[in-house]
Write an enzyme that holds these catalytic residues in place. Structure first.
Site, PDB file in Angstrom:
ATOM      1  N   LYS A  22     -21.501  23.548  54.326  1.00  8.50           N
ATOM      2  CA  LYS A  22     -20.762  22.449  53.673  1.00  8.50           C
ATOM      3  C   LYS A  22     -20.321  22.871  52.274  1.00  8.50           C
ATOM      4  O   LYS A  22     -19.176  22.669  51.885  1.00  8.50           O
ATOM      5  CB  LYS A  22     -21.690  21.242  53.585  1.00  8.50           C
ATOM      6  N   ASN A  23     -21.210  23.530  51.536  1.00  8.21           N
ATOM      7  CA  ASN A  23     -20.917  23.850  50.135  1.00  8.21           C
ATOM      8  C   ASN A  23     -20.031  25.068  49.965  1.00  8.21           C
ATOM      9  O   ASN A  23     -19.637  25.407  48.850  1.00  8.21           O
ATOM     10  CB  ASN A  23     -22.221  24.012  49.341  1.00  8.21           C
ATOM     11  N   CYS A 117     -26.028  10.631  40.408  1.00 10.57           N
ATOM     12  CA  CYS A 117     -26.492  10.362  41.780  1.00 10.57           C
ATOM     13  C   CYS A 117     -28.015  10.320  41.712  1.00 10.57           C
ATOM     14  O   CYS A 117     -28.619  10.448  40.655  1.00 10.57           O
ATOM     15  CB  CYS A 117     -25.998  11.446  42.733  1.00 10.57           C
ATOM     16  N   ARG A 122     -25.810  14.548  36.541  1.00  8.55           N
ATOM     17  CA  ARG A 122     -24.769  15.418  37.128  1.00  8.55           C
ATOM     18  C   ARG A 122     -23.470  15.365  36.324  1.00  8.55           C
ATOM     19  O   ARG A 122     -22.399  15.048  36.809  1.00  8.55           O
ATOM     20  CB  ARG A 122     -24.499  15.021  38.579  1.00  8.55           C
ATOM     21  N   ASP A 309     -31.952  23.296  46.482  1.00 10.30           N
ATOM     22  CA  ASP A 309     -31.663  22.531  47.699  1.00 10.30           C
ATOM     23  C   ASP A 309     -32.713  22.746  48.779  1.00 10.30           C
ATOM     24  O   ASP A 309     -32.643  22.113  49.830  1.00 10.30           O
ATOM     25  CB  ASP A 309     -30.285  22.918  48.255  1.00 10.30           C
ATOM     26  N   ARG A 401     -24.528  13.342  55.760  1.00 13.42           N
ATOM     27  CA  ARG A 401     -23.541  13.956  54.847  1.00 13.42           C
ATOM     28  C   ARG A 401     -23.547  15.477  54.974  1.00 13.42           C
ATOM     29  O   ARG A 401     -22.553  16.132  54.717  1.00 13.42           O
ATOM     30  CB  ARG A 401     -23.871  13.563  53.397  1.00 13.42           C
TER      31      ARG A 401
END
Ligand code: EPZ
Length: 422
Positions: A22-23, A117, A122, A309, A401
């Site tokens: 995803k990133n 978030c 952030r 992560d 997500r």
């Protein structure tokens, strides 16, 4: 709202395929805004964040053609709108990645401030400061970043005070559009950033120092780029690490295919330190059971250090390691939201500032728990795999997500997991 019901106590077996990252996909989708011709992205993960980003690109005037669930063609005939609105950006903060490309190519854009978030404030101050150094005039108005570069962006020396992944990606794309040379110091070295550099290079942009924390880029002066017509997104190292932790926490043997083991160095060595044996070849990795789970210490760091992560997932694993494990979160100021949920399952965890001490080796008990952010949610699934009885994980829209077909993949590995409606 959906929730997951997981029955603990089952060993895993077999193998699964890991999805595209995803990133890595997000900056590559943003990069398509600089493309002269159409570009087809392959190995996209079929997750909500990617769908949200395509919605934003459509709003900007891009044509988005889904060839299949993992392949999309993007055409940028003419962008009629350079405003990334709050309703989209608040759903997916990485929308900030359109700031550099839109400003670099169209010389004006408005991008909603992403806001904070669950894991922290952030901020995006480093993105803004760097673009101003490249000649942009930027002010904040009504919650929007309003950015203008009447004569186009110009090359500059950018020295990031902190390593920022999407900040690096935004400035790489802006520099590719700037007039002259940009030198970026303290660039992020994540594999996702390196893939972006490689695609820029393949698009005819001269970049020196790819893979290091200092690069020099000679921009096109605003000319659209000849992107490769097909781009293949690299495998998701965090999804792979999450499933390795699933194999570890259940003390099972499982194999992951379509991975790049060279992106998993810090994760592999930490699992070996805990007692696991892992073997790998070019695009797959196998983890084997161990006779003892040793406690460990880890501090999160920028790549190639231990990824933030993966912090929550290793905390779940630490509950099974006999003795005291210590986890320090150095990148985000509030990334321990999963602690209280793990404690509800009986985990013995104490927090002192950015340091968590986990007294592991005790049985966890199934409970109702709540997901709070993407990676914390996956940690709860891991804990549920070994907890006695059933665990219901609520608010799993966080999971959707960033994890493709999570229930299917876990079921294929032998877990009893079902998705139900509240
Ligand atoms: C990227 O977020 C990832 N997201 C995150 O993954 C990941 O946790 C993070 O990098 C760190 O590896 C994407 O790539 C889409 P940062 P990003 O800018 O770029 C501070 C996931 O789970 N900072 O590298 O937003 C910031 O507050 C997500 O997929 C500033 O102070 O993270 C943080 O403390 C979660 N000012 C640190 O730098 C800025 O302008 C690192 O943030 C920018 C960042």
């Amino acid at each position: 709202m959906d929730f997951l019901c997981v029955e603990g106590g089952k060993r895993l077996q077999g193998s699964i395929n890991i999805s595209g990252a995803k990133n890595a996909a997000l900056p590559l989708i943003a990069l398509s805004l600089l493309s002269k011709e159409q570009v087809t992205l392959h190995n996209l993960p079929n997750v909500v964040d990617i769908k949200t980003f395509f919605l934003l690109l459509k709003m900007l005037g891009c044509e988005v053609e889904f060839l299949d669930t993992h392949t999309t063609t993007l055409r940028i005939p003419k962008i009629h709108n350079t405003k990334a609105t709050y309703d989209i950006v608040r759903k997916m903060r990485a929308s900030i990645l359109v700031l550099g490309p839109l400003l670099g190519r169209f010389r004006y854009c408005e991008v909603s401030l992403p806001g904070g978030c669950a894991i922290g404030a952030r901020p995006v101050d480093l993105h803004i400061k760097a673009l101003e150094k490249m000649g942009a005039k930027i002010h904040i108005q009504g919650g929007y970043i309003v950015a203008e570069a009447k004569e186009g962006l110009k090359g500059a020396v950018i020295n990031f005070d902190k390593i920022t992944v999407t900040g690096s990606e935004n400035i790489l794309m802006a520099a590719a559009m700037a007039k002259g040379k940009t030198k970026i110091i303290n660039l992020a070295k994540e594999p996702e950033v390196i893939q972006l550099c490689e695609v820029l290079k393949a698009s005819g942009i001269e970049i020196k120092g790819i893979g290091s924390d200092e690069v020099e880029i000679y921009g096109s002066g605003g000319e659209a780029l000849e992107l490769p017509s097909n781009i293949y997104v690299i495998p998701d190292r965090i999804e792979a690490g999450t499933y390795l932790c699933a194999g570890a926490i259940t003390n099972s043997q499982i194999t992951l295919h379509q991975v790049n083991p060279s992106h998993l160095g810090a994760i592999i060595s930490k699992l070996e330190e805990i007692g696991f044996k892992l073997t790998f070849n070019q695009d797959s990795i196998t983890i084997y059971p161990t006779s003892k789970f040793y406690p460990f210490e880890v501090s999160t760091a920028e790549y190639p250090g231990f990824p933030t992560d993966m912090q929550a997932q290793f905390m779940a694993l630490a509950t099974q390691c006999e003795g005291a494990s210590i986890i320090q979160e150095r990148l985000f100021e509030n990334r321990f939201m999963h602690v209280s949920e793990l404690q509800r399952m009986g985990a013995s965890i104490s927090l002192h500032g950015n340091m968590a001490t986990i007294n592991g080796g005790h049985e966890l008990l199934g409970a109702d728990v709540m997901a709070t952010d993407l990676r914390a949610s996956s940690a709860l699934v891991l804990a549920a795999l070994v907890a006695k009885g059933k665990t219901n994980i609520h608010r799993i829209y966080h999971l959707d997500r960033g994890y493709e077909k999570l229930e299917e993949k876990f079921s294929k590995l032998g877990t009893k997991i079902i998705r139900d409606k509240e």
